[in-house]
Enzyme design. Sequence first.
Site, PDB file in Angstrom:
ATOM      1  N   ILE A 155      27.050   6.692  33.088  1.00  0.00           N
ATOM      2  CA  ILE A 155      26.042   6.001  32.285  1.00  0.00           C
ATOM      3  C   ILE A 155      26.695   5.250  31.127  1.00  0.00           C
ATOM      4  O   ILE A 155      26.341   4.096  30.835  1.00  0.00           O
ATOM      5  CB  ILE A 155      24.991   6.998  31.772  1.00  0.00           C
ATOM      6  CG1 ILE A 155      24.267   7.638  32.963  1.00  0.00           C
ATOM      7  CG2 ILE A 155      23.993   6.307  30.850  1.00  0.00           C
ATOM      8  CD1 ILE A 155      23.294   8.740  32.576  1.00  0.00           C
ATOM      9  N   ARG A 175      37.290  11.798  26.427  1.00  0.00           N
ATOM     10  CA  ARG A 175      38.478  12.534  26.828  1.00  0.00           C
ATOM     11  C   ARG A 175      39.505  11.554  27.389  1.00  0.00           C
ATOM     12  O   ARG A 175      39.167  10.439  27.776  1.00  0.00           O
ATOM     13  CB  ARG A 175      38.133  13.611  27.848  1.00  0.00           C
ATOM     14  CG  ARG A 175      37.457  13.094  29.103  1.00  0.00           C
ATOM     15  CD  ARG A 175      37.037  14.241  29.997  1.00  0.00           C
ATOM     16  NE  ARG A 175      36.378  13.749  31.202  1.00  0.00           N
ATOM     17  CZ  ARG A 175      35.904  14.533  32.158  1.00  0.00           C
ATOM     18  NH1 ARG A 175      36.028  15.843  32.042  1.00  0.00           N
ATOM     19  NH2 ARG A 175      35.305  14.016  33.208  1.00  0.00           N
ATOM     20  N   ARG A 236      21.761  14.606  25.519  1.00  0.00           N
ATOM     21  CA  ARG A 236      21.210  15.920  25.208  1.00  0.00           C
ATOM     22  C   ARG A 236      21.328  16.163  23.712  1.00  0.00           C
ATOM     23  O   ARG A 236      22.355  15.842  23.094  1.00  0.00           O
ATOM     24  CB  ARG A 236      21.945  17.039  25.963  1.00  0.00           C
ATOM     25  CG  ARG A 236      21.707  17.049  27.468  1.00  0.00           C
ATOM     26  CD  ARG A 236      20.267  17.394  27.817  1.00  0.00           C
ATOM     27  NE  ARG A 236      20.046  17.501  29.255  1.00  0.00           N
ATOM     28  CZ  ARG A 236      19.737  16.492  30.047  1.00  0.00           C
ATOM     29  NH1 ARG A 236      19.634  15.264  29.541  1.00  0.00           N
ATOM     30  NH2 ARG A 236      19.515  16.678  31.346  1.00  0.00           N
ATOM     31  N   GLU A 265      12.379  21.409  23.593  1.00  0.00           N
ATOM     32  CA  GLU A 265      11.423  20.534  24.265  1.00  0.00           C
ATOM     33  C   GLU A 265      10.416  21.367  25.051  1.00  0.00           C
ATOM     34  O   GLU A 265      10.741  22.466  25.495  1.00  0.00           O
ATOM     35  CB  GLU A 265      12.161  19.577  25.207  1.00  0.00           C
ATOM     36  CG  GLU A 265      13.118  18.638  24.503  1.00  0.00           C
ATOM     37  CD  GLU A 265      13.801  17.661  25.461  1.00  0.00           C
ATOM     38  OE1 GLU A 265      13.470  17.664  26.672  1.00  0.00           O
ATOM     39  OE2 GLU A 265      14.679  16.899  25.017  1.00  0.00           O
ATOM     40  N   HIS A 285      11.792  12.201  26.013  1.00  0.00           N
ATOM     41  CA  HIS A 285      12.715  12.505  27.114  1.00  0.00           C
ATOM     42  C   HIS A 285      12.273  11.808  28.398  1.00  0.00           C
ATOM     43  O   HIS A 285      12.018  12.436  29.432  1.00  0.00           O
ATOM     44  CB  HIS A 285      12.831  14.006  27.339  1.00  0.00           C
ATOM     45  CG  HIS A 285      14.119  14.379  28.026  1.00  0.00           C
ATOM     46  ND1 HIS A 285      14.687  15.623  27.936  1.00  0.00           N
ATOM     47  CD2 HIS A 285      14.957  13.664  28.823  1.00  0.00           C
ATOM     48  CE1 HIS A 285      15.814  15.661  28.638  1.00  0.00           C
ATOM     49  NE2 HIS A 285      15.992  14.467  29.187  1.00  0.00           N
TER      50      HIS A 285
END
Length: 330
Positions: A155, A175, A236, A265, A285
Amino acid sequence: MKISILDDYHDTLRTLECFKKLAGHEVKIWNDHVQDTETLAARLHDTEVLVLFRERTKIQTPLLERLPKLRLISQRSVYPHIDVAACTRLGIVVSSNLSHGTPSYATAELTWALVLSAMRQIPQQVAALKAGKWQIGVGNTLQGKTLGIFGYGRIGSVVAGYGKAFGMDVLVWARESSLVRARQDGYRTAGNKAEFFEKCDVLSLHMRLVDATRGIVIARDLSHMKPTALLVNTSRAGLIEPNALVNALRAGRPAMAAVDVYESEPVLDPKNPLLTMDNVVCTPHIGFVTRDEYEIQFADIFDQIVAYSKGAPTNVVNPEVLQIAGLRKG
């Protein structure tokens, strides 16, 4: 098999093409959201297969021990909401496809919608216009500004492409293997984490929530951001240290936030701090909530059920259970 599907809020799944994969099975779909163990145990008592919408409902030991017929949980993506160890002990297979072939374009598109909405104050301007006010502030353009991508995966790489198309200077922090891939794709990478947070005008988070990434963004990181910057989170909430974002916004660094995910949530309290701030754009969300994305995700989830019914489950996250259940790996 008796299949139960939880949290299909808008009763969408039965209208999808992929739902035909469950033909011949007895399927019960629940459209509300319930977390109460007593209620769930009653609803799911005879269930053999449980289908989950991501992390909407937590499936923990007290519930699992009251579902004597449950043999398979089928879902997609990560599974911090499932007590996998308890599933293994009880002989329940957990199937979850983690190696997605394509990015979630739905989430990437929502990310960009939030960027534009926050930078141009679109929700605030619309609300003001409906209240009889004309132009309540001055927005910001994206051209020439620095877009930070924290986590250069499926994404994140798509969102980087959107930023490039809008004339932004894309800067990546991730990373090492992801940094190498970002440089190969022609993007700049930051020298260190502090530099990354300092330079970004728009900073977007794109990581899975696992033990290594939980709380990876701390209060000190946010304090390095520009007093004009925007932070976007469609991944998240747990990626950010608890309460750090609200405190940082109150301190003025960053200036704005746009979020689709929350520490707990669903968010039903209008007094939630993020919902009360004029400098925050919030959505409930909905990153993956499109018909197209549902077709992709639930085709995987239903394929896992078909494979299990044939005695060869796939994408098993607790393979040690297969011997207990007398199954072979698909």
